[in-house]
Design a protein around this motif. Structure first.
Motif, PDB file in Angstrom:
ATOM      1  N   GLN A  36      27.453  48.295  43.012  1.00 46.08           N
ATOM      2  CA  GLN A  36      28.763  47.394  42.663  1.00 46.08           C
ATOM      3  C   GLN A  36      29.241  47.948  41.723  1.00 46.08           C
ATOM      4  O   GLN A  36      28.929  48.933  41.209  1.00 46.08           O
ATOM      5  CB  GLN A  36      27.877  46.103  41.580  1.00 46.08           C
ATOM      6  CG  GLN A  36      26.861  45.109  42.190  1.00 46.08           C
ATOM      7  CD  GLN A  36      27.112  44.081  42.789  1.00 46.08           C
ATOM      8  OE1 GLN A  36      28.854  44.050  43.126  1.00 46.08           O
ATOM      9  NE2 GLN A  36      27.033  43.178  42.982  1.00 46.08           N
ATOM     10  N   VAL A  60      37.306  42.816  38.821  1.00 42.88           N
ATOM     11  CA  VAL A  60      36.783  42.909  40.293  1.00 42.88           C
ATOM     12  C   VAL A  60      35.111  43.365  40.407  1.00 42.88           C
ATOM     13  O   VAL A  60      34.830  44.600  40.063  1.00 42.88           O
ATOM     14  CB  VAL A  60      37.917  43.693  41.046  1.00 42.88           C
ATOM     15  CG1 VAL A  60      37.477  43.843  42.543  1.00 42.88           C
ATOM     16  CG2 VAL A  60      39.100  42.974  41.126  1.00 42.88           C
ATOM     17  N   ARG A  62      32.510  44.317  43.325  1.00 46.32           N
ATOM     18  CA  ARG A  62      31.919  43.919  45.029  1.00 46.32           C
ATOM     19  C   ARG A  62      31.286  45.389  45.108  1.00 46.32           C
ATOM     20  O   ARG A  62      30.855  46.226  44.517  1.00 46.32           O
ATOM     21  CB  ARG A  62      33.072  44.410  45.834  1.00 46.32           C
ATOM     22  CG  ARG A  62      34.367  43.837  45.877  1.00 46.32           C
ATOM     23  CD  ARG A  62      34.129  42.503  46.114  1.00 46.32           C
ATOM     24  NE  ARG A  62      36.065  41.616  46.729  1.00 46.32           N
ATOM     25  CZ  ARG A  62      36.102  41.237  45.792  1.00 46.32           C
ATOM     26  NH1 ARG A  62      35.816  41.371  44.561  1.00 46.32           N
ATOM     27  NH2 ARG A  62      37.578  40.434  46.113  1.00 46.32           N
ATOM     28  N   TYR A  64      28.377  47.218  47.477  1.00 46.17           N
ATOM     29  CA  TYR A  64      28.832  48.448  48.802  1.00 46.17           C
ATOM     30  C   TYR A  64      27.142  49.163  48.798  1.00 46.17           C
ATOM     31  O   TYR A  64      26.962  49.335  47.719  1.00 46.17           O
ATOM     32  CB  TYR A  64      29.529  49.602  48.737  1.00 46.17           C
ATOM     33  CG  TYR A  64      30.863  48.125  48.607  1.00 46.17           C
ATOM     34  CD1 TYR A  64      31.270  48.253  50.063  1.00 46.17           C
ATOM     35  CD2 TYR A  64      31.472  48.876  47.718  1.00 46.17           C
ATOM     36  CE1 TYR A  64      32.804  47.676  49.755  1.00 46.17           C
ATOM     37  CE2 TYR A  64      32.911  48.343  47.435  1.00 46.17           C
ATOM     38  CZ  TYR A  64      33.269  48.244  48.331  1.00 46.17           C
ATOM     39  OH  TYR A  64      35.082  47.085  49.119  1.00 46.17           O
ATOM     40  N   GLY A  85      42.519  42.968  51.409  1.00 48.80           N
ATOM     41  CA  GLY A  85      41.330  42.765  50.499  1.00 48.80           C
ATOM     42  C   GLY A  85      41.534  43.219  49.573  1.00 48.80           C
ATOM     43  O   GLY A  85      43.249  43.098  48.993  1.00 48.80           O
ATOM     44  N   THR A  86      40.687  43.394  48.196  1.00 45.42           N
ATOM     45  CA  THR A  86      40.947  43.716  46.580  1.00 45.42           C
ATOM     46  C   THR A  86      40.314  45.034  46.572  1.00 45.42           C
ATOM     47  O   THR A  86      40.830  46.460  46.403  1.00 45.42           O
ATOM     48  CB  THR A  86      40.706  43.190  45.796  1.00 45.42           C
ATOM     49  OG1 THR A  86      41.052  41.826  45.990  1.00 45.42           O
ATOM     50  CG2 THR A  86      40.751  43.461  44.416  1.00 45.42           C
ATOM     51  N   ALA A  87      38.844  45.226  46.588  1.00 45.50           N
ATOM     52  CA  ALA A  87      38.113  46.235  46.620  1.00 45.50           C
ATOM     53  C   ALA A  87      38.656  47.276  47.731  1.00 45.50           C
ATOM     54  O   ALA A  87      38.597  48.555  47.122  1.00 45.50           O
ATOM     55  CB  ALA A  87      36.667  45.742  46.291  1.00 45.50           C
ATOM     56  N   SER A  88      38.336  47.169  48.916  1.00 42.35           N
ATOM     57  CA  SER A  88      38.246  47.790  49.071  1.00 42.35           C
ATOM     58  C   SER A  88      39.875  48.294  49.992  1.00 42.35           C
ATOM     59  O   SER A  88      39.915  50.063  49.490  1.00 42.35           O
ATOM     60  CB  SER A  88      38.445  47.395  51.080  1.00 42.35           C
ATOM     61  OG  SER A  88      39.140  46.396  51.905  1.00 42.35           O
ATOM     62  N   TRP A 238      24.348  38.012  51.251  1.00 39.72           N
ATOM     63  CA  TRP A 238      26.080  37.804  50.732  1.00 39.72           C
ATOM     64  C   TRP A 238      26.166  36.941  50.999  1.00 39.72           C
ATOM     65  O   TRP A 238      26.131  35.408  51.779  1.00 39.72           O
ATOM     66  CB  TRP A 238      26.316  38.968  51.627  1.00 39.72           C
ATOM     67  CG  TRP A 238      25.949  40.331  51.504  1.00 39.72           C
ATOM     68  CD1 TRP A 238      25.812  41.225  52.928  1.00 39.72           C
ATOM     69  CD2 TRP A 238      25.559  41.945  50.731  1.00 39.72           C
ATOM     70  NE1 TRP A 238      25.288  42.685  52.009  1.00 39.72           N
ATOM     71  CE2 TRP A 238      25.339  42.208  50.901  1.00 39.72           C
ATOM     72  CE3 TRP A 238      25.777  41.474  49.014  1.00 39.72           C
ATOM     73  CZ2 TRP A 238      24.878  43.612  50.490  1.00 39.72           C
ATOM     74  CZ3 TRP A 238      25.691  41.923  48.572  1.00 39.72           C
ATOM     75  CH2 TRP A 238      25.178  43.671  49.183  1.00 39.72           C
ATOM     76  N   GLU A 242      32.183  36.791  49.784  1.00 41.79           N
ATOM     77  CA  GLU A 242      31.402  38.441  49.174  1.00 41.79           C
ATOM     78  C   GLU A 242      31.673  39.516  50.521  1.00 41.79           C
ATOM     79  O   GLU A 242      31.920  40.606  50.916  1.00 41.79           O
ATOM     80  CB  GLU A 242      30.406  38.598  49.194  1.00 41.79           C
ATOM     81  CG  GLU A 242      30.274  38.268  47.561  1.00 41.79           C
ATOM     82  CD  GLU A 242      29.095  38.413  47.148  1.00 41.79           C
ATOM     83  OE1 GLU A 242      27.632  37.920  47.911  1.00 41.79           O
ATOM     84  OE2 GLU A 242      28.972  38.792  45.871  1.00 41.79           O
ATOM     85  N   GLU A 245      35.692  39.633  51.545  1.00 45.29           N
ATOM     86  CA  GLU A 245      37.000  39.589  51.363  1.00 45.29           C
ATOM     87  C   GLU A 245      36.290  40.243  50.661  1.00 45.29           C
ATOM     88  O   GLU A 245      35.951  40.908  49.763  1.00 45.29           O
ATOM     89  CB  GLU A 245      37.057  38.079  50.255  1.00 45.29           C
ATOM     90  CG  GLU A 245      38.666  39.098  48.961  1.00 45.29           C
ATOM     91  CD  GLU A 245      39.155  38.978  49.402  1.00 45.29           C
ATOM     92  OE1 GLU A 245      40.248  39.943  48.930  1.00 45.29           O
ATOM     93  OE2 GLU A 245      39.370  38.654  50.912  1.00 45.29           O
ATOM     94  N   GLU A 246      36.155  41.743  51.030  1.00 46.69           N
ATOM     95  CA  GLU A 246      36.385  43.232  50.694  1.00 46.69           C
ATOM     96  C   GLU A 246      37.477  44.213  49.913  1.00 46.69           C
ATOM     97  O   GLU A 246      36.889  45.118  49.777  1.00 46.69           O
ATOM     98  CB  GLU A 246      35.546  44.027  51.894  1.00 46.69           C
ATOM     99  CG  GLU A 246      35.052  43.512  52.576  1.00 46.69           C
ATOM    100  CD  GLU A 246      33.019  43.910  51.402  1.00 46.69           C
ATOM    101  OE1 GLU A 246      33.094  44.207  51.038  1.00 46.69           O
ATOM    102  OE2 GLU A 246      32.124  42.886  51.833  1.00 46.69           O
TER     103      GLU A 246
END
Length: 246
Positions: A36, A60, A62, A64, A85-88, A238, A242, A245-246
């Motif tokens: 995470q 945040v 996420r 992976y 997206g946010t984390a990507s 998942w 999740e 919205e990467e």
């Protein structure tokens, strides 16, 4: 939680980058498990919706998945950028030398039986856990492996060179690509539609599925309909937001 350094970044497709992360200690995990990513997003940062009032920073988190095998001080993550997206977006803006925070690897997607035939079914970045599991199975397994991977077009296909090389080196591995948005010489349509055609003995095979929720659900239903026991079907649970919205 551990801090890791991004030591290299490699563009795999127009929207996917692979990140090598190095830590001070060895990574130990089951191939297929995920970490995470944690970072703080500024509440007033670009892309955030607010009414002009001060907002608190937001953490945040996420998931992976590592694409390689454990036992070294580094892991690789393949991350697709989503414009909303946010984390990507955060990861695609990183540079070599940056430090990020991740959790220890864990999760429910890992090989259950190395003596049983296996089939890996994935779409998009759902291929990432499959890459580490197929490497483990080819090294330690004692049966046949079928690798089914679905994408929209050829330019979106990740790890094609690696998979083609693995297939050439191992007689007990078959790799099947299916494209949903491009006419080409290979298979087309949704990847789960080809399971019965390419897996020699579905009822005697362990299936591992990862990708968008619709594909995972449809694959599970299709496998059940053709007689694959429920205990031989494994997927990561998942939530839909999740995945999208990467």
């Amino acid at each position: 939680m551990r801090e890791v350094e991004i030591t290299s970044i490699h563009r795999m497709t127009p929207r996917v980058k692979q990140f090598e992360l190095v830590a001070d200690e060895t990574f130990e995990y089951e191939p297929g498990q995920h970490t995470q990513l944690h970072f703080e997003r500024d509440g007033d940062g670009e892309g955030d919706q607010n009414d002009g009032e001060e907002s608190e920073d937001e953490e945040v988190v996420r998931p992976y998945t590592a694409t390689g095998l454990p036992g070294t001080d580094s892991i690789t993550l393949a991350i697709k950028r989503y414009d909303d997206g946010t984390a990507s977006v955060y990861m695609h803006e990183r540079d070599p030398g940056d430090i990020i925070e991740i959790e220890e690897l864990d999760g429910n997607l890992y090989l259950r039986d190395l003596d049983t035939d296996v089939a890996f079914v994935s779409t998009g970045t759902g291929i990432t856990p499959m890459m580490s599991m197929v490497k483990q199975y080819l090294r330690d397994g004692n049966g046949r492996a079928t690798f089914l991977y679905g994408e929209k077009s050829q330019e979106d296909v990740m790890y094609r060179e690696t998979l083609d090389q693995l297939e050439a080196e191992h007689d007990d591995l078959r790799v099947v690509y299916s494209l949903s948005d491009e006419d080409w010489s290979g298979r087309t349509g949704h990847v789960q539609e080809h399971v019965e055609d390419v897996v020699p003995d579905p009822e005697g095979t362990d299936f591992y599925c990862c990708g968008v929720p619709g594909m995972v659900v449809e694959t599970e239903e299709r496998l059940t309909d053709i007689g694959v026991p429920e205990e031989q079907i494994h997927s990561e649970g998942w939530e839909e937001d999740e995945v999208s919205e990467e």
